[in-house]
Design a protein around this motif. Structure first.
Motif, PDB file in Angstrom:
ATOM      1  N   ALA A  79       2.576  -2.186   1.689  1.00 11.57           N
ATOM      2  CA  ALA A  79       1.216  -2.496   1.246  1.00 11.57           C
ATOM      3  C   ALA A  79       0.305  -2.912   2.381  1.00 11.57           C
ATOM      4  N   ARG A 103       4.135   5.817  -8.262  1.00 15.03           N
ATOM      5  CA  ARG A 103       4.768   5.379  -9.505  1.00 15.03           C
ATOM      6  C   ARG A 103       4.519   6.374 -10.634  1.00 15.03           C
ATOM      7  N   ARG A 113      11.635  -3.251  -5.301  1.00 16.45           N
ATOM      8  CA  ARG A 113      10.289  -3.741  -5.033  1.00 16.45           C
ATOM      9  C   ARG A 113      10.380  -5.176  -4.552  1.00 16.45           C
ATOM     10  N   TYR A 127       0.224   3.420  -4.231  1.00 14.75           N
ATOM     11  CA  TYR A 127       1.358   2.921  -5.016  1.00 14.75           C
ATOM     12  C   TYR A 127       1.295   3.463  -6.441  1.00 14.75           C
ATOM     13  N   TYR A 173       7.205   2.394   0.869  1.00 21.85           N
ATOM     14  CA  TYR A 173       5.785   2.027   0.731  1.00 21.85           C
ATOM     15  C   TYR A 173       5.597   0.617   1.266  1.00 21.85           C
ATOM     16  N   THR A 227      -4.004   0.409  -3.102  1.00 19.58           N
ATOM     17  CA  THR A 227      -3.151   0.359  -4.300  1.00 19.58           C
ATOM     18  C   THR A 227      -3.080   1.697  -5.004  1.00 19.58           C
TER      19      THR A 227
END
Length: 444
Positions: free
Chosen positions: A401, A414, A423, A410, A399, A407
């Motif tokens: 950003a 998750r 991360r 993400y 991933y 968002t």
């Protein structure tokens, strides 16, 4: 001149054509179009000498065809008739026609030129649908004036005449199916419209024919400089009778002083070059993703694994392909920017996999991606991702950003498979646990 052995000439043409096929089939196709048209036109124009020269031409053409066919025959067969060959245009012809030259393009510079006032170059940047990478039409007023002078002074020279017509023909094709004048698209139809209905040429980007305009213009310039200023003393006594008229013009065109001729050549070179100087160095913003992202992926992902990325790799978001190349190429990638066969037509967008939701969510773009706009995430979609990962044996998820900075992607990853294995700043990597993508624990 026909001085070289025709079989040797044909061999060289065949080898050169095969080399160009390996470099760019697109450029080779344009060369074939212009060479074929030029051959027909010259054969008609000089039909009185065609009979005495045709035997040489046919022998050279036969040798070229045999050489090219032996080297490129299998590759061409794969392209047009082999298994899973592409059928029809990969990109719709209407979309390709957007990238066409503007009638003012040869005279208006873009921001790629060093000496161009901002208010003019800003206007030039809008040509060819604002696509600077496809806009190669600029020649500059000094070069255009010099070309006009050469063509006018040597208008009886058959070589100059042929290259002038070829340059004009290439420019006409580069204008596309409709005339564009100062970014205004008119309703005036142009001959290039027939390309959209011809096999193999229906994927033509019109503006790329500006390459051949530059090629023929440089030939005209070089021959004109030589015949007008380097060798102005060549008289008609050494010239065939049908060429004596333009030879006499050459003999009186350059002036008597060698020093004066050299000054003219220097002035031509300097003025032409100054107006064509590129605005180097071109600005380089570097890669938009974190510097360590590709190497981290290559280090953590087991060789041969299937990797799913966000953004999902499409023509609008090919970043994942760069990461894979820098890895280097030690894992497989979902999606891609490539020409593929889907059903009965070719396309450059990745096929939509099943179940479609994960690809649609990771691949959707507000900039016009062909993947459909996914609905809001619901709890059932979390299981859909795990089914998707298991079905295609995905061994890692990357991933970034910086894609569209969404968002919710993400959060979806998750919530579906738990926190990432790693991360870092602006990117995250998920890896399966013991080879399985399990649902996150309630306390995760």
């Amino acid at each position: 001149r026909q001085k070289m052995n025709p079989r040797k000439l044909g061999l060289l043409i065949g080898l050169t054509s095969f080399a160009e096929l390996l470099v760019s089939p697109d450029v080779l196709a344009g060369c074939v179009v212009l060479a074929g048209g030029a051959g027909i036109a010259l054969g008609i124009r000089f039909r009185h000498v065609f009979k005495e020269r045709s035997a040489y031409v046919f022998r050279a053409a036969a040798a070229a065809s045999l050489t090219f066919g032996a080297l490129a025959g299998y590759q061409l067969w794969q392209m047009v008739a082999g298994p899973r060959h592409l059928t029809g245009p990969v990109i719709p012809p209407a979309a390709l026609q957007i990238d066409r030259a503007d009638l003012l393009g040869p005279m208006i510079p873009t921001s790629d030129q060093l000496l161009s006032p901002h208010f003019i170059s800003k206007f030039g940047d809008y040509f060819v649908a604002g696509n600077l990478s496809e806009n190669g039409t600029y020649l500059g007023l000094p070069l255009l004036i010099i070309l006009v002078v050469i063509i006018r002074r040597l208008r009886r020279d058959p070589t100059i005449k042929a290259f002038a017509w070829l340059s004009g023909a290439a420019f006409l094709v580069s204008l596309g199916s409709k005339l564009t004048l100062g970014t205004l698209t008119t309703v005036i139809p142009l001959p290039e419209v027939i390309f959209a209905h011809l096999p193999l040429l229906d994927n033509t980007i019109p503006a790329r024919y500006a390459l051949y305009v530059l090629l023929f213009a440089s030939m005209i310039l070089a021959i004109g400089v030589e015949r007008l200023w380097l060798k102005p003393a060549a008289g008609p006594e050494s010239t065939p009778r049908n060429e004596a008229g333009w030879a006499r013009r050459i003999a009186t065109a350059g002036g008597s002083s060698p020093h004066a001729r050299h000054l003219r050549i220097g002035a031509v070179a300097a003025i032409t070059t100054v107006f064509l100087l590129p605005a180097i160095p071109f600005p380089d913003k570097g890669f938009p993703w974190p510097r360590g992202l590709p190497s981290t992926v290559g280090r953590l992902v087991p060789p041969g694994s299937v990797v799913l990325t966000y953004p999902f790799v499409t023509p609008l978001h090919p970043a994942g392909m760069v990461w894979q190349a820098l890895a280097p190429m030690n894992y497989h990638l979902m999606g891609g920017y490539a020409n593929i066969q889907v059903g009965h037509a070719g396309q450059r967008w990745p096929a939509v996999l099943s179940p479609p939701y994960p690809e649609a969510l990771l691949g959707y773009s507000s900039f016009g991606d062909r993947l459909f706009d996914p609905p809001p995430v619901v709890p059932a979609d979390y299981k859909t991702l795990r089914v998707f990962l298991a079905k295609y044996h995905v061994g890692a998820i990357v991933y970034w950003a910086g894609g569209d900075n969404r968002t919710e992607v993400y959060n979806y990853l998750r919530a579906s498979i738990g926190p990432p294995y790693l991360r870092e700043y602006h990117f995250a990597i998920w890896l399966p646990v013991a080879g399985h993508w399990a649902a996150p624990r309630p306390d995760g």
